[in-house]
Design an enzyme around this catalytic site. Sequence first.
Site, PDB file in Angstrom:
ATOM      1  N   ASP A 151       0.854  -1.174   0.000  1.00  0.00           N
ATOM      2  CA  ASP A 151       0.000   0.000   0.000  1.00  0.00           C
ATOM      3  C   ASP A 151       0.898   1.234   0.000  1.00  0.00           C
ATOM      4  OD1 ASP A 151      -2.436   1.600   0.460  1.00  0.00           O
ATOM      5  OD2 ASP A 151      -1.611   1.857   2.476  1.00  0.00           O
ATOM      6  N   ASP A 210      -0.211   5.105   0.897  1.00  0.00           N
ATOM      7  CA  ASP A 210      -0.461   6.076   1.957  1.00  0.00           C
ATOM      8  C   ASP A 210      -0.400   5.428   3.337  1.00  0.00           C
ATOM      9  OD1 ASP A 210      -0.948   8.379   0.307  1.00  0.00           O
ATOM     10  OD2 ASP A 210      -2.861   7.479  -0.254  1.00  0.00           O
TER      11      ASP A 210
END
Length: 352
Positions: A88, A90
Site C-alpha cells: 500500500d 499512503d
Amino acid sequence: MSNQLQSIFKTVPVNLSAVRIHLCSSTQFTSRVWFCGGRFEDRLEMEGNSVPLSDGCVEVVVCDPQLLDKKISAIRTAGPAKLQVIADFDATLTRYWVNGRRGTSSHGLLRQGNPEYDNKRRDLYYHYHPLEFSPTIPIEEKTKLMEEWWGKTHALLIEGGLTYDAIKQSVADSIIAFREGVAELFELLEEKDIPILIFSAGLADIIEEVLRQKLHRSFKNVKIVSNRMVFDENGHLIAFKGKTIHSLNKNEHALEMAAPLHDQLGNVDGPTYDSASVKTRTNVLLLGDHLGDLGMSDGLNYETRISVGFLNDNIENSLMNYRDAFDIVYLNDAPMSGVVKLVSQLWSSDSV
C-alpha cells in the site's frame, strides 16, 4: 523465538533507544522481549497486557513466531525468483506523522488551483471517510459507498479543470514523506530483480510525482496499481483510465491498471514485469496499514505470504484485530528499517 527471528529483530538499524517486541497467544500477550541498543537481551517478562511505549521506542507485535519462522524458511528455499512485494502507499510507504503533523495522503494533497472544487472534494471526504471505517456498515453496502465517493471525486477533478502542473505544485507544497528505510528497501529489492507493486486507491500520477520529488530516482522494478489519469496535449485532465480502484477493491485483479514507474521517468535498463510474469511469483511480502490491504493479494494464487501491518494510530482499539490478521505488526508510525532487515533474510547468501 528462533535464531532466525532474533536475527531479524535484534539488528533493526534504527536510531532509537529500544526495540520492544511482543509475542502473543490467540487471546493475550504472553511475553515481552526487549532488544535494546541494537543487541539481544535474553530477557522475558510475563504480562497480560501491552505496556504503552515511551518516547524513542519501536514496538513490534508477532502473534505466531513459529508460523512466521516457517514462512521465512519457505520463501528462502524458493528463492528471490519466486518473490514479489505488494505494498500500500499512503501511511504504509509514507509516514503517518510528518514533523508533528498528520501527513497528507496522495489524494488529499491535491489542490486543483480552484478553491470551489477543492472545497467540494473536502466535503465529500468528511461525508464518506467515516463511512469507510464504520464497523456497522455491511461490506457490500460500504463497497457501493466507496464507488460513489470515488466517482464523484474523479468527476470534480475533471470538471474543475485539473492540470498536471497543479499536481506537481501540490506535491511540492504537501506534507508528505516516506518512512525512513523505504529507499533502502526499494534498492535492495531492485538488486535482486524482485518486483514491487504499489497498490493505492489514490491517483497513480500523484504517486509517481511523489516518488520523483521525494526519492529523486526511478526503480525498474516498481509498478503502480492505482487510478490513472488521461491528460490532453495541454496537460489538462480529460478522463480516467479503466476501472476505478477504491479502498475496498485494490488487489491483483486490477493488475491491468499497473504501469512501470520508469515509463514516466525515462528508460531504465533491465527487466520489467508484466501481469503474467508477476503471477508466476507465488511468494508474497505484503505491506499495509489497513485490514483491507490484506486483500491486495486476493487475485494471486500465492503459496506463502508474509503480511506486515503498520498500525499508526488508534492502537488501543485496533491492536487485537491487527495482530490476529498480520504476521508482523509495527506500531506508532515505525520506520521501514525492520522490513529491510526482514527482506534481507528472505534469500540465502548463495541465492541468485
